[in-house]
Design a protein around this motif. Sequence first.
Motif, PDB file in Angstrom:
ATOM      1  N   ASP A 190      -9.047  -4.193  -4.598  1.00 48.19           N
ATOM      2  CA  ASP A 190      -8.255  -3.199  -3.618  1.00 48.19           C
ATOM      3  C   ASP A 190      -6.947  -3.432  -3.012  1.00 48.19           C
ATOM      4  N   ASP A 191      -6.181  -2.950  -2.569  1.00 47.58           N
ATOM      5  CA  ASP A 191      -4.788  -3.407  -1.879  1.00 47.58           C
ATOM      6  C   ASP A 191      -5.196  -3.935  -0.475  1.00 47.58           C
ATOM      7  N   TYR A 218       0.453  -1.180   0.028  1.00 49.77           N
ATOM      8  CA  TYR A 218      -0.078   0.034  -0.117  1.00 49.77           C
ATOM      9  C   TYR A 218       0.744   1.404  -0.153  1.00 49.77           C
ATOM     10  N   SER A 269      -5.172   2.827  -5.147  1.00 50.92           N
ATOM     11  CA  SER A 269      -4.183   2.036  -4.664  1.00 50.92           C
ATOM     12  C   SER A 269      -4.495   0.510  -4.855  1.00 50.92           C
TER      13      SER A 269
HETATM   14 MG    MG Z   1      -7.313   2.878  -1.484  1.00 48.51          MG
END
Ligand code: MG
Length: 478
Positions: A357-358, A249, A290
Motif C-alpha cells: 500500500d502507499d 497518495y 492506491s
Molecule cells: Mg488506499
Amino acid sequence: MHEKCGVVGISLADRDAARPLYYSLYALQHRGQEAAGVVTHDGFQQHDHVETGLVGDVFDPEDIDALKGTNGIGHVRYPTEGGLGASCAQPFSVSFKSGSLGLAHNGNLVNTDSLREELATLGHAFTSDGDTEVIAHELARNLLEQDLVRAVKSTMGRLHGSYSLTIMHDETVLGVRDPQGNRPLCLGELEDGYVIASESAAIDTLDGDLVRDVEPGELVVLHPDGSGFDSYQLFDREHSAHCFFEHVYFARPDSQMDGDLVYEVRRELGRQLWAESGIETDVVMPVPDSGRSFASGYAEAAGEDGADTEFAEGLMKNRYVGRTFIMPTQDERERAVRLKLNPIRDTVEGRTVTLIDDSVVRGTTSTQLIELLREAGAEEVHLRIGSPPIVAPCYLGIDMASREELIAAGRSVEEIGERIGADSLSYLPVEAVTEALDSDREDLCLGCVTGAYPYDIEGEKRDREIERPGSEPASADD
Ligand code: MG
Ligand code: 5GP
C-alpha cells in the motif's frame, strides 16, 4: 481546517466554459467529494452554481446551460472531519465596489486567524470560518487601490501557508501558486483557449496539452478571449516546499506534476521498496487502488532479481463505496473497509502474501485487510508501505488526522507491525522519496513524516529558515 481540494480555471474564445469546467471537475473528483461548484462570467455578470455532493450529482444539464460565459473557475471540495457543509463550499464569490470576484482555493493558510481579526477590525464581515473568504476579502480590499497584478502581489505578501488558487475578477481568470509551491497547479492549452488546473489529468480530459506547471510564487493571467496568457513571477524563494504526499497518495497516477509522471514516481518507489525490504512470498498484491502502481514496480524489481513470486490481484474493490476516511467513528471505518474490499480466496488460500500500500495513517485499512486475508486462508501476510511512517499531522491541505490518531506517532516499526497484525512490516526511508522525486529535501514539504515543517506553525518545529510573508517582494514590480 484542512482543505485538500481541486481547482480549475478556463478561458475560451467563443464557447461557454461551463461544460469544460464540469468535465475537468470530474477529472479532479478524487481531490474532493464533499462539494463542487462553478462560477462563470458572461462579460456583464457572474453566474454560479455550488452545491454539496459529487460532481455528477451537483450539476443538471439546466444548471450547466445557465452558467453563461466563456470564462470561469471551478472547485471540488474535500470532506473535512465533521463536514463543514455548504457554507464552506466553493468557489467563493463576492461583489464589491470594483467588480466581482470568484475564488477557488486548494491548500491551507496558517495565519488565517490573525488576518481575519485584522480585516474584521477594518469592518469586513465574514460568513464562514474558512481561510478562502479571508483571501477574498484581502484581495477585494487591495483591488480598491491597486491594479490586478499589484493587488494579487500585495495579497500574497500577507498570506502564510499553502494555496493554489484560481480566481475570477470580472471575466478575467487567474491562477496563483504560493511562493513555496506546496499544492500543485498547472497550465494547459486547448484548441480554443487555456486552462489552469490542480492536475494535468484535467487538461487531458479536455483534449488539451500540458504547457507547464505554474511556478511557485507565479501569477498566471488568462486572456479572457482565450488567445493566451501573461505570467508574473511575483515572489522568488530559494527553495520550494512541494507536498511529497501528492505524489505518494493524493494525485492521480496519470497526472504529470512538477516534472514527474505520478505513476512513474510510484513505480520507482515500489522498486525501491523491493530493494530495501523485499521478501519472497508466493504472491505480491496491491491494496487497490492506491497501492497498484507501487506493487507493479515492486513486482517488476522482484522479477528482475529472479524472485519466485506471483503478481496478482487478491483484493477486489467495490467501486461504489466512498472513501473510508469520512466515516465518523472508528467502528464505522472498520466496517467500511470490509464493505469496500473483499479478498479473492484463490489468490491467498494456503499461500504467503506480500501486501503493498502507499501509506498507513490510522492503521485501520491495514489491520482490517490483514485480518481479512488470514480469514481467507493466507499463511503469512507481510506489509510493505511505499512511503515513510506518517508521524505528524498535515497543516497544509491534506486532512490526515491528529497525532493521537496516527498509528506511527511515537511507535517503532516493530510495534506498528504487531498492532496491525502483520508477519512483517517495512516502510521506505525519506531518502527513497527524495530520490524517486529527484529532489532535494529542502524543496519538499515532508512535515507529516519528519515532524518538522517548511512553515511557521504554532507548537511545531520548522525544518528551515522561514521567509515571512511579505518579505523580499521580488523585483517583478511591473
Ligand atoms: Mg488506499
Ligand atoms: P488508514 O486506514 O491507515 O487510516 O489509512 C491508510 C489508507 O488510507 C491507505 O490505503 C491510503 O491509501 C489511504 N489514505 C492515505 N492518506 C489518505 C488521506 O489523506 N485521505 C484518504 N481518504 N485516504 C488516505
